[in-house]
Design a protein around this motif. Structure first.
Motif, PDB file in Angstrom:
ATOM      1  N   GLU A  64       0.818  -1.213   0.000  1.00 54.28           N
ATOM      2  CA  GLU A  64       0.000   0.000   0.000  1.00 54.28           C
ATOM      3  C   GLU A  64       0.856   1.270   0.000  1.00 54.28           C
ATOM      4  O   GLU A  64       0.475   2.283  -0.591  1.00 54.28           O
ATOM      5  CB  GLU A  64      -0.928   0.000   1.216  1.00 54.28           C
ATOM      6  CG  GLU A  64      -2.010  -1.077   1.166  1.00 54.28           C
ATOM      7  CD  GLU A  64      -2.836  -1.109   2.431  1.00 54.28           C
ATOM      8  OE1 GLU A  64      -2.430  -0.452   3.422  1.00 54.28           O
ATOM      9  OE2 GLU A  64      -3.882  -1.800   2.455  1.00 54.28           O
ATOM     10  N   SER A  65       2.017   1.214   0.650  1.00 63.20           N
ATOM     11  CA  SER A  65       2.870   2.398   0.772  1.00 63.20           C
ATOM     12  C   SER A  65       3.711   2.641  -0.472  1.00 63.20           C
ATOM     13  O   SER A  65       3.930   3.789  -0.873  1.00 63.20           O
ATOM     14  CB  SER A  65       3.790   2.267   1.993  1.00 63.20           C
ATOM     15  OG  SER A  65       3.042   2.076   3.172  1.00 63.20           O
ATOM     16  N   GLY A  66       4.210   1.587  -1.076  1.00 64.05           N
ATOM     17  CA  GLY A  66       5.059   1.716  -2.261  1.00 64.05           C
ATOM     18  C   GLY A  66       4.331   1.250  -3.500  1.00 64.05           C
ATOM     19  O   GLY A  66       3.502   0.339  -3.436  1.00 64.05           O
ATOM     20  N   ASP A  67       4.649   1.835  -4.634  1.00 61.27           N
ATOM     21  CA  ASP A  67       4.002   1.481  -5.898  1.00 61.27           C
ATOM     22  C   ASP A  67       4.729   0.297  -6.527  1.00 61.27           C
ATOM     23  O   ASP A  67       5.347   0.413  -7.591  1.00 61.27           O
ATOM     24  CB  ASP A  67       4.019   2.690  -6.834  1.00 61.27           C
ATOM     25  CG  ASP A  67       2.903   2.617  -7.867  1.00 61.27           C
ATOM     26  OD1 ASP A  67       2.270   1.541  -7.976  1.00 61.27           O
ATOM     27  OD2 ASP A  67       2.666   3.609  -8.567  1.00 61.27           O
ATOM     28  N   PHE A  68       4.656  -0.850  -5.862  1.00 55.31           N
ATOM     29  CA  PHE A  68       5.436  -2.002  -6.291  1.00 55.31           C
ATOM     30  C   PHE A  68       4.968  -2.570  -7.626  1.00 55.31           C
ATOM     31  O   PHE A  68       5.762  -3.173  -8.358  1.00 55.31           O
ATOM     32  CB  PHE A  68       5.406  -3.094  -5.212  1.00 55.31           C
ATOM     33  CG  PHE A  68       6.361  -2.846  -4.086  1.00 55.31           C
ATOM     34  CD1 PHE A  68       7.671  -3.263  -4.173  1.00 55.31           C
ATOM     35  CD2 PHE A  68       5.956  -2.173  -2.935  1.00 55.31           C
ATOM     36  CE1 PHE A  68       8.565  -3.036  -3.137  1.00 55.31           C
ATOM     37  CE2 PHE A  68       6.842  -1.931  -1.897  1.00 55.31           C
ATOM     38  CZ  PHE A  68       8.156  -2.364  -1.997  1.00 55.31           C
ATOM     39  N   GLY A 228      13.169   2.027  -6.397  1.00 55.15           N
ATOM     40  CA  GLY A 228      11.920   2.224  -5.673  1.00 55.15           C
ATOM     41  C   GLY A 228      12.032   1.776  -4.230  1.00 55.15           C
ATOM     42  O   GLY A 228      11.470   2.404  -3.330  1.00 55.15           O
ATOM     43  N   LEU A 229      12.771   0.681  -3.991  1.00 56.31           N
ATOM     44  CA  LEU A 229      12.960   0.205  -2.617  1.00 56.31           C
ATOM     45  C   LEU A 229      13.748   1.222  -1.800  1.00 56.31           C
ATOM     46  O   LEU A 229      13.456   1.439  -0.626  1.00 56.31           O
ATOM     47  CB  LEU A 229      13.685  -1.139  -2.622  1.00 56.31           C
ATOM     48  CG  LEU A 229      13.983  -1.754  -1.255  1.00 56.31           C
ATOM     49  CD1 LEU A 229      12.683  -2.050  -0.504  1.00 56.31           C
ATOM     50  CD2 LEU A 229      14.812  -3.031  -1.405  1.00 56.31           C
ATOM     51  N   ALA A 230      14.745   1.858  -2.418  1.00 60.58           N
ATOM     52  CA  ALA A 230      15.525   2.877  -1.706  1.00 60.58           C
ATOM     53  C   ALA A 230      14.633   4.058  -1.331  1.00 60.58           C
ATOM     54  O   ALA A 230      14.710   4.575  -0.208  1.00 60.58           O
ATOM     55  CB  ALA A 230      16.684   3.345  -2.576  1.00 60.58           C
ATOM     56  N   SER A 231      13.777   4.486  -2.263  1.00 58.88           N
ATOM     57  CA  SER A 231      12.845   5.577  -1.965  1.00 58.88           C
ATOM     58  C   SER A 231      11.854   5.159  -0.891  1.00 58.88           C
ATOM     59  O   SER A 231      11.508   5.941  -0.001  1.00 58.88           O
ATOM     60  CB  SER A 231      12.098   5.985  -3.241  1.00 58.88           C
ATOM     61  OG  SER A 231      13.003   6.402  -4.248  1.00 58.88           O
ATOM     62  N   PHE A 232      11.412   3.914  -0.973  1.00 57.49           N
ATOM     63  CA  PHE A 232      10.483   3.370   0.017  1.00 57.49           C
ATOM     64  C   PHE A 232      11.120   3.352   1.401  1.00 57.49           C
ATOM     65  O   PHE A 232      10.483   3.687   2.404  1.00 57.49           O
ATOM     66  CB  PHE A 232      10.065   1.964  -0.412  1.00 57.49           C
ATOM     67  CG  PHE A 232       9.246   1.218   0.601  1.00 57.49           C
ATOM     68  CD1 PHE A 232       7.907   1.526   0.800  1.00 57.49           C
ATOM     69  CD2 PHE A 232       9.818   0.200   1.343  1.00 57.49           C
ATOM     70  CE1 PHE A 232       7.162   0.829   1.736  1.00 57.49           C
ATOM     71  CE2 PHE A 232       9.075  -0.499   2.276  1.00 57.49           C
ATOM     72  CZ  PHE A 232       7.736  -0.184   2.462  1.00 57.49           C
ATOM     73  N   ALA A 233      12.412   2.974   1.462  1.00 62.27           N
ATOM     74  CA  ALA A 233      13.115   2.922   2.747  1.00 62.27           C
ATOM     75  C   ALA A 233      13.238   4.304   3.367  1.00 62.27           C
ATOM     76  O   ALA A 233      13.120   4.467   4.586  1.00 62.27           O
ATOM     77  CB  ALA A 233      14.498   2.306   2.559  1.00 62.27           C
ATOM     78  N   LEU A 234      13.466   5.327   2.534  1.00 64.92           N
ATOM     79  CA  LEU A 234      13.579   6.688   3.051  1.00 64.92           C
ATOM     80  C   LEU A 234      12.260   7.196   3.612  1.00 64.92           C
ATOM     81  O   LEU A 234      12.230   8.073   4.472  1.00 64.92           O
ATOM     82  CB  LEU A 234      14.056   7.635   1.944  1.00 64.92           C
ATOM     83  CG  LEU A 234      15.499   7.429   1.464  1.00 64.92           C
ATOM     84  CD1 LEU A 234      15.789   8.349   0.282  1.00 64.92           C
ATOM     85  CD2 LEU A 234      16.482   7.686   2.588  1.00 64.92           C
ATOM     86  N   GLY A 235      11.162   6.632   3.127  1.00 64.87           N
ATOM     87  CA  GLY A 235       9.852   7.090   3.563  1.00 64.87           C
ATOM     88  C   GLY A 235       9.291   6.362   4.761  1.00 64.87           C
ATOM     89  O   GLY A 235       8.226   6.714   5.264  1.00 64.87           O
ATOM     90  N   GLU A 241      11.292   1.432  10.674  1.00 67.88           N
ATOM     91  CA  GLU A 241      10.294   0.367  10.641  1.00 67.88           C
ATOM     92  C   GLU A 241      10.921  -0.852   9.975  1.00 67.88           C
ATOM     93  O   GLU A 241      10.732  -1.118   8.785  1.00 67.88           O
ATOM     94  CB  GLU A 241       9.048   0.844   9.884  1.00 67.88           C
ATOM     95  CG  GLU A 241       8.370   2.043  10.537  1.00 67.88           C
ATOM     96  CD  GLU A 241       7.135   2.487   9.779  1.00 67.88           C
ATOM     97  OE1 GLU A 241       6.601   1.676   8.998  1.00 67.88           O
ATOM     98  OE2 GLU A 241       6.712   3.628   9.949  1.00 67.88           O
ATOM     99  N   TRP A 242      11.654  -1.638  10.771  1.00 64.64           N
ATOM    100  CA  TRP A 242      12.449  -2.717  10.225  1.00 64.64           C
ATOM    101  C   TRP A 242      11.600  -3.817   9.602  1.00 64.64           C
ATOM    102  O   TRP A 242      11.982  -4.398   8.591  1.00 64.64           O
ATOM    103  CB  TRP A 242      13.343  -3.295  11.330  1.00 64.64           C
ATOM    104  CG  TRP A 242      14.292  -2.288  11.891  1.00 64.64           C
ATOM    105  CD1 TRP A 242      14.259  -1.728  13.129  1.00 64.64           C
ATOM    106  CD2 TRP A 242      15.407  -1.702  11.215  1.00 64.64           C
ATOM    107  NE1 TRP A 242      15.287  -0.828  13.282  1.00 64.64           N
ATOM    108  CE2 TRP A 242      16.011  -0.788  12.123  1.00 64.64           C
ATOM    109  CE3 TRP A 242      15.954  -1.843   9.945  1.00 64.64           C
ATOM    110  CZ2 TRP A 242      17.127  -0.047  11.792  1.00 64.64           C
ATOM    111  CZ3 TRP A 242      17.081  -1.097   9.614  1.00 64.64           C
ATOM    112  CH2 TRP A 242      17.643  -0.215  10.523  1.00 64.64           C
ATOM    113  N   GLY A 243      10.478  -4.127  10.212  1.00 68.04           N
ATOM    114  CA  GLY A 243       9.613  -5.150   9.642  1.00 68.04           C
ATOM    115  C   GLY A 243       9.083  -4.753   8.283  1.00 68.04           C
ATOM    116  O   GLY A 243       9.029  -5.562   7.353  1.00 68.04           O
ATOM    117  N   LEU A 244       8.713  -3.481   8.138  1.00 69.81           N
ATOM    118  CA  LEU A 244       8.214  -2.973   6.867  1.00 69.81           C
ATOM    119  C   LEU A 244       9.317  -2.981   5.811  1.00 69.81           C
ATOM    120  O   LEU A 244       9.094  -3.346   4.646  1.00 69.81           O
ATOM    121  CB  LEU A 244       7.662  -1.563   7.059  1.00 69.81           C
ATOM    122  CG  LEU A 244       6.870  -0.950   5.893  1.00 69.81           C
ATOM    123  CD1 LEU A 244       5.684  -1.811   5.535  1.00 69.81           C
ATOM    124  CD2 LEU A 244       6.422   0.461   6.269  1.00 69.81           C
TER     125      LEU A 244
END
Length: 278
Positions: A64-68, A228-235, A241-244
């Protein structure tokens, strides 16, 4: 003597088990943490033991958070697009270096292989300038273009073609087949193990590519999975939020894990077949 041999075997096996465990620890932690509830924080997040009730909440929130979906599509276009063109270029180049006779063939081949000794980041600036000059900056084609030729793939196909007896080729030529018909109908089907080996290596390499797509793409709608994962991690609240984060990382890894699990035997057999002989 037999006891010493058994003892030595046990020591080697023990060392292998320890090595495998150490090598796979990051993946094991990612797997455990991705199913860990949000309230399992603090020092418990470092544990490799799943002492909790597993939950899919982290995966749901990550999707839901990232546009995977977009990241997957872009990455698939890049990885499979590169592979499609590479299959053509490495097959033609491998055939030329393995079967055709022309002045300076071996010298050209070894000069061609010099790019294997270059560290990829060295080529970022000239490649980026070329992409900008061609008007392909911030496009998926711009990400793909520098990889359309592969020195490793050419080397692998040359070695594979050289192991195929010329009798098949000569028989097809006697029947009136042209060189491209010989390549398509005779050599390529027999070189399938080499093509499978290269395809797996190429897909894994470009699926995981991070630095080059990061340099070329600047729109979220065109990002690949790693960027996208790097951008997701920054957000994710400053990366706390290690689990996320673990769930997002696992989403990036899953296609490659599935690919290797399905084609593991073909991957090993392909390199054994190609042999990389002179």
């Amino acid at each position: 003597m037999r006891r010493a041999s058994v003892r030595g075997g046990l020591v080697v096996t023990g060392l292998m088990v320890v090595t495998v465990f150490l090598w796979s620890t990051p993946f094991l932690w990612t797997l455990v943490a991705s199913f860990r509830p949000d309230n399992s924080g603090g020092i418990h997040m470092a544990s490799l033991l799943p002492d909790y009730t597993p939950t899919l909440a982290n995966f749901i929130e990550a999707l839901e958070s990232g546009d995977f979906a977009v990241y997957y599509l872009n990455t698939a276009i890049v990885a499979f697009g590169i592979l499609a063109v590479q299959i053509v270029t490495i097959s033609l180049a491998g055939y030329a270096f393995a079967r055709l006779e022309f002045p300076g063939r071996d010298v050209i081949f070894y000069v061609f292989l010099l790019q294997l000794m270059l560290v990829p980041p060295i080529l970022i600036v000239p490649n980026l300038r070329m992409i900008v000059d061609l008007g392909l900056y911030n496009t998926l084609l711009g990400v793909m273009l520098p990889y359309f030729a592969s020195a490793f793939g050419t080397f692998l196909m040359r070695q594979t073609f050289r192991q195929i007896p010329r009798d098949f080729e000569e028989a097809a030529t006697i029947d009136g087949a042209r060189w491209w018909q010989v390549l398509w109908h005779v050599l390529l089907p027999m070189a399938k193990p080499g093509l499978v080996a290269f395809s797996l290596v190429s897909l894994m390499a470009h699926w995981n590519e991070f630095l080059w797509p990061l340099m070329v793409l600047n729109e979220p709608s065109k990002q690949t999975l790693t960027v996208g994962l790097a951008s997701f991690a920054l957000g994710t609240e400053g990366g706390k939020e290690w689990g996320l984060l673990a769930a997002g990382t696992l989403l990036v890894m899953l296609p490659l894990l599935a690919l290797f699990a399905v084609f593991q035997r073909q991957f090993i057999n392909s390199f054994m077949f190609s042999g990389l002989k002179g």
